[in-house]
Write a protein that holds these residues in place. Structure first.
Motif, short mmCIF file in Angstrom:
data_model
loop_
_atom_site.label_atom_id
_atom_site.label_comp_id
_atom_site.label_asym_id
_atom_site.label_seq_id
_atom_site.Cartn_x
_atom_site.Cartn_y
_atom_site.Cartn_z
N ARG A 290 0.83 -1.20 0.00
CA ARG A 290 0.00 0.00 0.00
C ARG A 290 0.87 1.26 0.00
N LEU A 291 1.91 1.27 0.84
CA LEU A 291 2.80 2.43 0.89
C LEU A 291 3.51 2.61 -0.45
N ALA A 292 3.95 1.50 -1.02
CA ALA A 292 4.66 1.57 -2.29
C ALA A 292 3.76 2.18 -3.37
N ARG A 293 2.49 1.75 -3.40
CA ARG A 293 1.57 2.30 -4.39
C ARG A 293 1.37 3.79 -4.15
N GLU A 294 1.16 4.16 -2.88
CA GLU A 294 0.88 5.57 -2.60
C GLU A 294 2.09 6.45 -2.85
#
Ligand code: PMP
Length: 351
Positions: free
Chosen positions: A67-71
């Motif tokens: 999720r962090l990587a996508r954001e």
């Protein structure tokens, strides 16, 4: 008599981490927490997750990493999650330093830096802040030696609140040798309002720059312990190797994801804190305190020898601040009502 088990002799010289005090019935402005409790959506997610605490957490916190990587628009191999960003500070030292290597940081800065350095068998090198309580990046550059492996740049700086600007940071990063990792510790990033204070993520395409963020401050999860780092894939791979297995617990992982869902609401709270920061800063300045600029959720009063007396005085007014004896007092910005009590105490300080 049974013989004493020998422990590391150097630990005797380890500076203690002094947490902000909690005094029952008093207002706590000592630990740079946000005053608001968890949002209902976050509490509900935590409550649901308790049903499965008989199971180990996801060891790599992969849902959160993804999720962090996508954001952040970076590959997942460039993100590591840790048990609070303080744990990631220690992991950086453990992952990069051989015994005797040097870890450089400004002083005064985040009090965990010398501790994690020494725990990691490395040597702390402190470079004094300037007279205006800012990082002295020129002096820090001069202090880099062949043994330097890690440089922490705390931006904004805890406990002074002062911030490094883009041009000086770029100059610094351009000059630091490529085999030295610069860790931009941005625990207070969400409170930064000056557009000239750069977002460290602008620099993480450099192989020797890492950014550290936390869910403890703006996201209000200090009690659950979760933070993350963004860096080049080989650095992240090494940082993950020294991770204490399962140390980011399941409730923390769930709460972090739920907090990302509620980001807008949480950042609106930060805007409230920033408004209060201006009010507190102006009122303290008007009361003749010499307050350095602040881009964080706290202010620094460089009171020197009067530091402990100030902290005792505010405690009489039922406000707990964080004194650094002989240097100054760090005061977290709280709710308007809490800040009013603090300001009244400050105005009546006889020192
Ligand atoms: N970095 C800085 C500059 C901090 O002030 C703190 C908390 N006081 C941390 C890191 C660690 O925060 P946590 O471990 O809660 O993520």
């Amino acid at each position: 008599m049974s013989p004493t088990v020998p422990t590391r002799a150097d630990l005797a010289a380890l500076p203690p981490y002094v947490p902000g005090r909690t005094v029952p019935g008093a207002i706590k402005l000592a630990s740079n927490e946000v005053p608001g409790g968890p949002l209902p959506s976050v509490s509900d997610a935590i409550a649901r997750a308790t049903a499965e605490v008989n199971r180990y957490p996801d060891m790599g916190a992969w849902a959160l990493v993804d999720r962090l990587a996508r954001e952040l628009d970076v590959p997942g191999e460039r993100v590591a999650v840790g048990c609070g960003s303080v744990s990631l500070c220690q992991q950086f030292v453990q992952a990069l330093c051989e015994p005797g290597d040097e870890v450089l940081f400004a002083w005064r800065s985040f009090e965990a830096y010398p501790i994690v350095t020494q725990v990691g068998n490395a040597t702390p090198v402190r470079v004094p802040l300037t007279d205006s309580h800012h990082h002295d990046l020129t002096a820090m550059l001069d202090a880099i030696t062949d043994r330097t492996r890690v440089v922490f740049v705390c931006n904004p700086n805890n406990p002074t609140g002062t911030a490094v600007r883009r041009a000086e940071l770029v100059r610094f990063l351009d000059a630091v040798p490529g085999n030295v990792l610069v860790v931009l510790d941005e625990a207070y990033r969400e409170f930064v309002t000056d557009p000239d204070v750069p977002d460290g993520l602008e620099f993480t395409n450099r192989p020797n720059v890492a950014v550290l963020r936390t869910f403890s401050k703006a996201y209000g999860l200090a009690g659950l312990r979760v933070g993350y780092a963004v860096a080049a894939a080989p650095v992240i791979e090494a940082v993950r190797k020294v991770y204490v297995a399962f140390s980011v617990n399941a409730l923390a992982q769930t709460a972090a994801l739920a907090s990302l869902d509620a980001r807008e609401e949480l950042l609106a709270r930060c805007a409230d804190i920033v408004r209060e920061r201006t009010r507190v800063y102006d009122a303290l300045t008007a009361a003749d305190y010499a307050v350095p600029e602040t881009q964080a959720n706290f202010v620094w009063l460089p009171l020197g020898e009067r530091t402990d007396a100030f902290a005792e005085h505010t405690l009489e007014h039922k406000v707990v601040v964080r004194p650094f004896t002989g240097e100054g007092v760090r005061i977290t910005v709280g709710t308007p009502e809490e800040n009013d009590v603090l300001l009244e105490a400050a105005r009546t300080f006889p020192g």
